[in-house]
Design an enzyme around this catalytic site. Structure first.
Site, short mmCIF file in Angstrom:
data_model
loop_
_atom_site.label_atom_id
_atom_site.label_comp_id
_atom_site.label_asym_id
_atom_site.label_seq_id
_atom_site.Cartn_x
_atom_site.Cartn_y
_atom_site.Cartn_z
NE ARG A 46 26.31 -15.98 8.80
CZ ARG A 46 26.59 -15.39 7.62
NH1 ARG A 46 26.22 -14.14 7.40
NH2 ARG A 46 27.22 -16.07 6.68
CE1 TYR A 98 22.86 -4.32 31.92
CE2 TYR A 98 23.31 -4.22 29.56
CZ TYR A 98 23.31 -4.92 30.76
OH TYR A 98 23.75 -6.22 30.78
CG ASP A 170 17.47 0.01 26.13
OD1 ASP A 170 16.40 -0.62 26.24
OD2 ASP A 170 18.56 -0.46 26.48
CE LYS A 195 17.62 -7.77 31.03
NZ LYS A 195 18.50 -7.84 29.88
#
Length: 380
Positions: A46, A98, A170, A195
């Site tokens: 992690r 978004y 972004d 994406k």
């Protein structure tokens, strides 16, 4: 080294143990230690994993960043960045954002006392100095989702620096191949690696990068503490996608131009939204800060019913959410990706169709749209 070379080699030296040219998938949760607290840079996955490190180093290089942080999703990256703030802090955000970002800000953080002001991309580009005010952070997309508006990154960066605020960009739609916001003054750049960076619709991921060591140290702590990290296989899939990002983006952009040329002349289409069009209101901004105009295209038809019918009548274009994969996708934002804004002040137009232009034959993509437009009945 040039972008294409870094995409293939940055952070990806042959494996020292075996000579493997492709970065291995280190599918392990823990690492052996030589003594208590003595290890080879990894103790628990992690916190860090070698596959994830390769992705973080490669993508940071592509964004011209000193520090990169990979996350389990774009929203995971956004959540972690939001933890740089405290209740009561003020955030200025573009209103054409978004739907998932708006949902998080308005339904998760605003009820906890965070303050949000939404402004148009045009306002932010031209009036940033007066709009930033007491904001702790300014959040922009450019091009925006789904209306493909542009924000002048350098102008906003000057205003945020003068006000002592952070600027987050972004960069999902543009990718670092077309735009590098940190070079224009942004403090943090964020991606949904789901994406274009992954590029094959087979992985969920996120990323944030910065050149500020203090921000980087805090993001690394939050990454570890909040735990929104990608697994090694997810990191490997994005890393694989980056190797072909340049050639894919060239094709996405070329195909988008062919689709736009067709739509601009079609009598059923009332308006085409794409930054490469000379009459696009943000065209000059796009020319100044982007290397090409991207593979996302939106367009308007007469009515909502026409838009809903149209997206259900294509064959090569797949009706689906998301974007940036090799396959072309078509969707109705108001009822799909941006349904969370439907009842708010920033609803996507009901007659809007959004296209993620893939890398298939441009002739096939145009022919499929032509057939769908011809067979979809006009609706009053």
């Amino acid at each position: 080294m040039d972008f294409e070379t870094r995409a293939i080699h940055a952070g990806q030296e042959p494996d020292p143990a075996t000579g493997a040219v492709t970065t291995p998938i280190y599918q392990t949760s823990t690492f052996a230690q030589d003594a208590v607290g003595v290890h080879k840079g990894y103790d628990y996955a992690r916190v860090a994993n070698p596959t994830r490190t390769a992705l973080e180093e490669c993508l940071a290089s592509l964004e011209n960043a000193a520090h990169g942080h990979a996350f389990s999703s774009g929203i995971g990256a956004t959540t972690t960045i939001a933890h740089l703030l405290d209740p009561g802090d003020h955030v200025v955000c573009v209103n054409d954002v978004y739907g998932g970002t708006y949902r998080m800000f308005s339904q998760v953080y605003e009820p906890k006392g965070y303050r949000f002001t939404y402004v148009t991309p045009e306002q932010l580009s031209s009036e940033a100095a007066s709009l930033v005010g007491d904001a702790r952070l300014v959040w922009i997309e450019t091009p925006t989702n789904p209306l493909l508006n542009l924000v002048d990154i350098a102008a906003v960066a000057r205003a945020t620096k003068a006000a002592g605020a952070l600027l987050v960009v972004d960069n999902t739609f543009a990718t670092p191949y077309l735009q590098t916001p940190l070079d224009l003054g942004a403090d943090i750049v964020v991606h949904s690696t789901t994406k274009y960076l992954g590029g094959h619709s087979d992985v969920i991921g996120g990323f944030a990068a910065t050149n500020d060591p203090t921000i980087a140290e805090r993001l690394r702590f939050l990454q570890k503490s909040l735990g929104a990290v990608p697994g090694p296989f997810d990191a490997w899939l994005v890393l694989r996608g980056l190797k072909t990002l340049a050639v894919r983006m060239d094709r996405h952009c070329a195909n988008a131009r062919a689709v736009v040329d067709f739509l601009a002349e079609h009598p059923r289409v009332t308006r085409v939204l794409w930054p490469g069009l000379p009459d696009h209101p943000g065209h000059e901004i796009a020319r100044s800060q982007m290397r090409d105009f991207g593979g996302m295209v939106s367009f308007l038809v007469e009515t909502e019913d026409e838009a809903v019918d149209l997206v259900a009548h294509t064959e090569v274009w797949t009706l689906a959410e998301s974007l940036g994969g090799v396959e072309s996708l078509i969707e109705h934002p108001a009822r799909m990706t941006h349904a969370s804004t439907a009842t708010g002040p920033f609803a996507a137009p009901a007659n809007l169709v959004r296209l993620s232009v893939g890398i298939e034959s441009a002739d096939d993509l145009v022919a499929d749209l032509a057939k769908a437009l011809a067979t979809t009945p006009a609706r009053a």
